[in-house]
Write a protein that holds these residues in place. Structure first.
Motif, PDB file in Angstrom:
ATOM      1  N   CYS A  67       0.951  -1.172   0.032  1.00  0.00           N
ATOM      2  CA  CYS A  67      -0.041   0.139  -0.044  1.00  0.00           C
ATOM      3  C   CYS A  67       0.828   1.090   0.040  1.00  0.00           C
ATOM      4  O   CYS A  67       0.253   2.301   0.220  1.00  0.00           O
ATOM      5  CB  CYS A  67      -0.924   0.038   1.067  1.00  0.00           C
ATOM      6  N   THR A  68       1.965   1.074  -0.446  1.00  0.00           N
ATOM      7  CA  THR A  68       3.072   2.323  -0.210  1.00  0.00           C
ATOM      8  C   THR A  68       2.627   3.443  -1.136  1.00  0.00           C
ATOM      9  O   THR A  68       2.317   3.012  -2.385  1.00  0.00           O
ATOM     10  CB  THR A  68       4.511   1.929  -0.524  1.00  0.00           C
ATOM     11  N   VAL A  69       2.471   4.548  -0.822  1.00  0.00           N
ATOM     12  CA  VAL A  69       2.491   5.780  -1.738  1.00  0.00           C
ATOM     13  C   VAL A  69       3.179   6.979  -1.182  1.00  0.00           C
ATOM     14  O   VAL A  69       3.946   6.690  -0.397  1.00  0.00           O
ATOM     15  CB  VAL A  69       0.866   6.331  -1.440  1.00  0.00           C
ATOM     16  N   LEU A  70       3.423   7.919  -1.893  1.00  0.00           N
ATOM     17  CA  LEU A  70       4.172   9.091  -1.569  1.00  0.00           C
ATOM     18  C   LEU A  70       3.407  10.169  -1.089  1.00  0.00           C
ATOM     19  O   LEU A  70       2.153  10.571  -1.850  1.00  0.00           O
ATOM     20  CB  LEU A  70       4.874   9.649  -3.142  1.00  0.00           C
ATOM     21  N   VAL A  71       3.620  10.762   0.043  1.00  0.00           N
ATOM     22  CA  VAL A  71       3.148  11.978   0.595  1.00  0.00           C
ATOM     23  C   VAL A  71       4.150  13.098   0.583  1.00  0.00           C
ATOM     24  O   VAL A  71       5.298  13.310   0.967  1.00  0.00           O
ATOM     25  CB  VAL A  71       2.641  11.505   2.021  1.00  0.00           C
ATOM     26  N   ASP A  72       4.011  14.115  -0.075  1.00  0.00           N
ATOM     27  CA  ASP A  72       4.927  15.176  -0.424  1.00  0.00           C
ATOM     28  C   ASP A  72       6.301  14.614  -0.732  1.00  0.00           C
ATOM     29  O   ASP A  72       7.325  14.996  -0.269  1.00  0.00           O
ATOM     30  CB  ASP A  72       4.918  16.211   0.870  1.00  0.00           C
ATOM     31  N   GLY A  73       6.278  13.584  -1.680  1.00  0.00           N
ATOM     32  CA  GLY A  73       7.434  12.974  -2.144  1.00  0.00           C
ATOM     33  C   GLY A  73       7.963  11.846  -1.190  1.00  0.00           C
ATOM     34  O   GLY A  73       9.088  11.470  -1.416  1.00  0.00           O
ATOM     35  N   ARG A  83       8.020   8.266   1.184  1.00  0.00           N
ATOM     36  CA  ARG A  83       6.963   7.091   0.974  1.00  0.00           C
ATOM     37  C   ARG A  83       6.362   6.624   2.440  1.00  0.00           C
ATOM     38  O   ARG A  83       6.931   7.055   3.368  1.00  0.00           O
ATOM     39  CB  ARG A  83       7.839   5.934   0.779  1.00  0.00           C
ATOM     40  N   ILE A  84       5.178   6.492   2.395  1.00  0.00           N
ATOM     41  CA  ILE A  84       4.614   5.828   3.524  1.00  0.00           C
ATOM     42  C   ILE A  84       3.556   4.469   3.271  1.00  0.00           C
ATOM     43  O   ILE A  84       3.380   4.528   2.160  1.00  0.00           O
ATOM     44  CB  ILE A  84       3.454   6.850   4.275  1.00  0.00           C
ATOM     45  N   VAL A  85       3.192   3.854   4.322  1.00  0.00           N
ATOM     46  CA  VAL A  85       2.520   2.800   4.007  1.00  0.00           C
ATOM     47  C   VAL A  85       0.989   3.374   4.444  1.00  0.00           C
ATOM     48  O   VAL A  85       0.683   3.663   5.628  1.00  0.00           O
ATOM     49  CB  VAL A  85       2.735   1.602   4.904  1.00  0.00           C
ATOM     50  N   ASP A 131       0.164  16.432  -0.454  1.00  0.00           N
ATOM     51  CA  ASP A 131      -0.072  15.880  -1.743  1.00  0.00           C
ATOM     52  C   ASP A 131       0.270  14.522  -1.746  1.00  0.00           C
ATOM     53  O   ASP A 131       1.430  14.221  -1.399  1.00  0.00           O
ATOM     54  CB  ASP A 131       1.037  16.626  -2.668  1.00  0.00           C
ATOM     55  N   ILE A 132      -0.633  13.461  -2.134  1.00  0.00           N
ATOM     56  CA  ILE A 132      -0.405  12.264  -2.438  1.00  0.00           C
ATOM     57  C   ILE A 132      -0.350  11.896  -3.744  1.00  0.00           C
ATOM     58  O   ILE A 132      -0.927  12.224  -4.649  1.00  0.00           O
ATOM     59  CB  ILE A 132      -1.800  11.541  -1.800  1.00  0.00           C
ATOM     60  N   THR A 133       0.577  10.942  -4.242  1.00  0.00           N
ATOM     61  CA  THR A 133       0.817  10.424  -5.417  1.00  0.00           C
ATOM     62  C   THR A 133       0.868   8.874  -5.273  1.00  0.00           C
ATOM     63  O   THR A 133       1.558   8.317  -4.316  1.00  0.00           O
ATOM     64  CB  THR A 133       2.200  10.918  -6.013  1.00  0.00           C
ATOM     65  N   THR A 134      -0.057   8.304  -6.095  1.00  0.00           N
ATOM     66  CA  THR A 134      -0.305   6.829  -6.055  1.00  0.00           C
ATOM     67  C   THR A 134       0.485   6.380  -7.311  1.00  0.00           C
ATOM     68  O   THR A 134       1.069   7.250  -8.391  1.00  0.00           O
ATOM     69  CB  THR A 134      -1.936   6.352  -5.937  1.00  0.00           C
ATOM     70  N   PRO A 170       2.840  -1.943  -7.444  1.00  0.00           N
ATOM     71  CA  PRO A 170       2.830  -0.373  -7.121  1.00  0.00           C
ATOM     72  C   PRO A 170       3.495   0.073  -5.901  1.00  0.00           C
ATOM     73  O   PRO A 170       4.296   1.042  -6.051  1.00  0.00           O
ATOM     74  CB  PRO A 170       1.330  -0.177  -7.208  1.00  0.00           C
ATOM     75  N   GLY A 171       3.268  -0.654  -4.979  1.00  0.00           N
ATOM     76  CA  GLY A 171       4.072  -0.467  -3.593  1.00  0.00           C
ATOM     77  C   GLY A 171       5.530  -0.474  -3.820  1.00  0.00           C
ATOM     78  O   GLY A 171       6.234   0.439  -3.304  1.00  0.00           O
ATOM     79  N   GLN A 172       6.160  -1.600  -4.655  1.00  0.00           N
ATOM     80  CA  GLN A 172       7.468  -1.314  -4.905  1.00  0.00           C
ATOM     81  C   GLN A 172       7.929  -0.175  -5.618  1.00  0.00           C
ATOM     82  O   GLN A 172       9.061   0.474  -5.470  1.00  0.00           O
ATOM     83  CB  GLN A 172       7.935  -2.848  -5.639  1.00  0.00           C
ATOM     84  N   ILE A 173       7.342   0.430  -6.525  1.00  0.00           N
ATOM     85  CA  ILE A 173       7.807   1.290  -7.457  1.00  0.00           C
ATOM     86  C   ILE A 173       7.637   2.599  -6.496  1.00  0.00           C
ATOM     87  O   ILE A 173       8.393   3.569  -6.612  1.00  0.00           O
ATOM     88  CB  ILE A 173       6.912   1.483  -8.653  1.00  0.00           C
ATOM     89  N   CYS A 174       6.576   2.723  -5.921  1.00  0.00           N
ATOM     90  CA  CYS A 174       6.354   4.061  -4.952  1.00  0.00           C
ATOM     91  C   CYS A 174       7.597   4.286  -3.993  1.00  0.00           C
ATOM     92  O   CYS A 174       7.992   5.398  -3.577  1.00  0.00           O
ATOM     93  CB  CYS A 174       4.886   4.171  -4.668  1.00  0.00           C
ATOM     94  N   SER A 175       7.710   2.997  -3.466  1.00  0.00           N
ATOM     95  CA  SER A 175       8.675   2.952  -2.575  1.00  0.00           C
ATOM     96  C   SER A 175      10.038   3.352  -2.917  1.00  0.00           C
ATOM     97  O   SER A 175      10.792   4.019  -2.222  1.00  0.00           O
ATOM     98  CB  SER A 175       8.787   1.485  -1.789  1.00  0.00           C
TER      99      SER A 175
END
Length: 168
Positions: free
Chosen positions: A45-51, A53-55, A68-71, A101-106
């Motif tokens: 479930c990793t996404v980017l918050v202001d660049g 990474r968070i779960v 700003d959230i980026t999925t 998706p989580g791997q890439i965002c992470s």
């Protein structure tokens, strides 16, 4: 302030207990971010918050008011896929694709951490000013993202292709 997801403003849920993951998947129909363990252990479930990474399964949506959230859906641009998305395809960095998706965002968040000089547990010399993306460093930094299919080599090769030259 509303939350911004992939450049589009969205309303926060009325229920303060809704996770960011559930907001993305159940309310906004952004199904690229996966619900794996729902305990913050797998990284699906990793996404980017202001660049950064968070779960998203452990984050309450309301905490990200005005952020700003980026999925995974927000990474591709008008000229095509993000370079890391293309590298995952080129290096077979996925088998079932659930963790992708989580791997890439992470990995994108990890590269940002490296550029800022944020050390990991295995970082050796902190006086050089820049941290090299070695296999050991990469394995440590990506250890929160699990792949159960065995696409690990392709994932490492894709990340290394895109980021090693920029970070070495």
């Amino acid at each position: 302030m509303p939350i911004r997801i992939n450049g589009t403003e969205a309303d926060l849920p009325a229920d303060a207990r809704v996770s960011l993951l559930d907001l993305l998947r159940e309310t906004l129909n952004l199904h690229g971010t996966k619900k794996g363990c729902n305990q913050g252990a797998c990284g699906a479930c990793t996404v980017l918050v202001d660049g950064e990474r968070i779960v998203s399964c452990l984050a309450l949506a309301i905490q990200y008011d005005g952020r700003d959230i980026t999925t995974i859906e927000g990474l591709a641009g008008e000229h095509g896929l993000h370079p890391l998305q293309q590298a995952f395809i080129d290096h077979d960095g996925f088998q079932c694709g659930y963790c992708t998706p989580g791997q890439i965002c992470s990995a994108i968040g990890m590269a940002s951490e490296l550029k800022r000089g944020v050390p990991s547990h295995v970082t050796g010399d902190l006086t050089t000013g820049q941290i090299a993306l070695t296999r050991e460093e990469l394995a440590e930094r990506m250890s929160g993202n699990l792949c159960r299919c065995g696409a690990h080599n392709g994932i490492v090769d894709a990340i290394t292709e895109v980021y090693a030259k920029d970070l070495a």
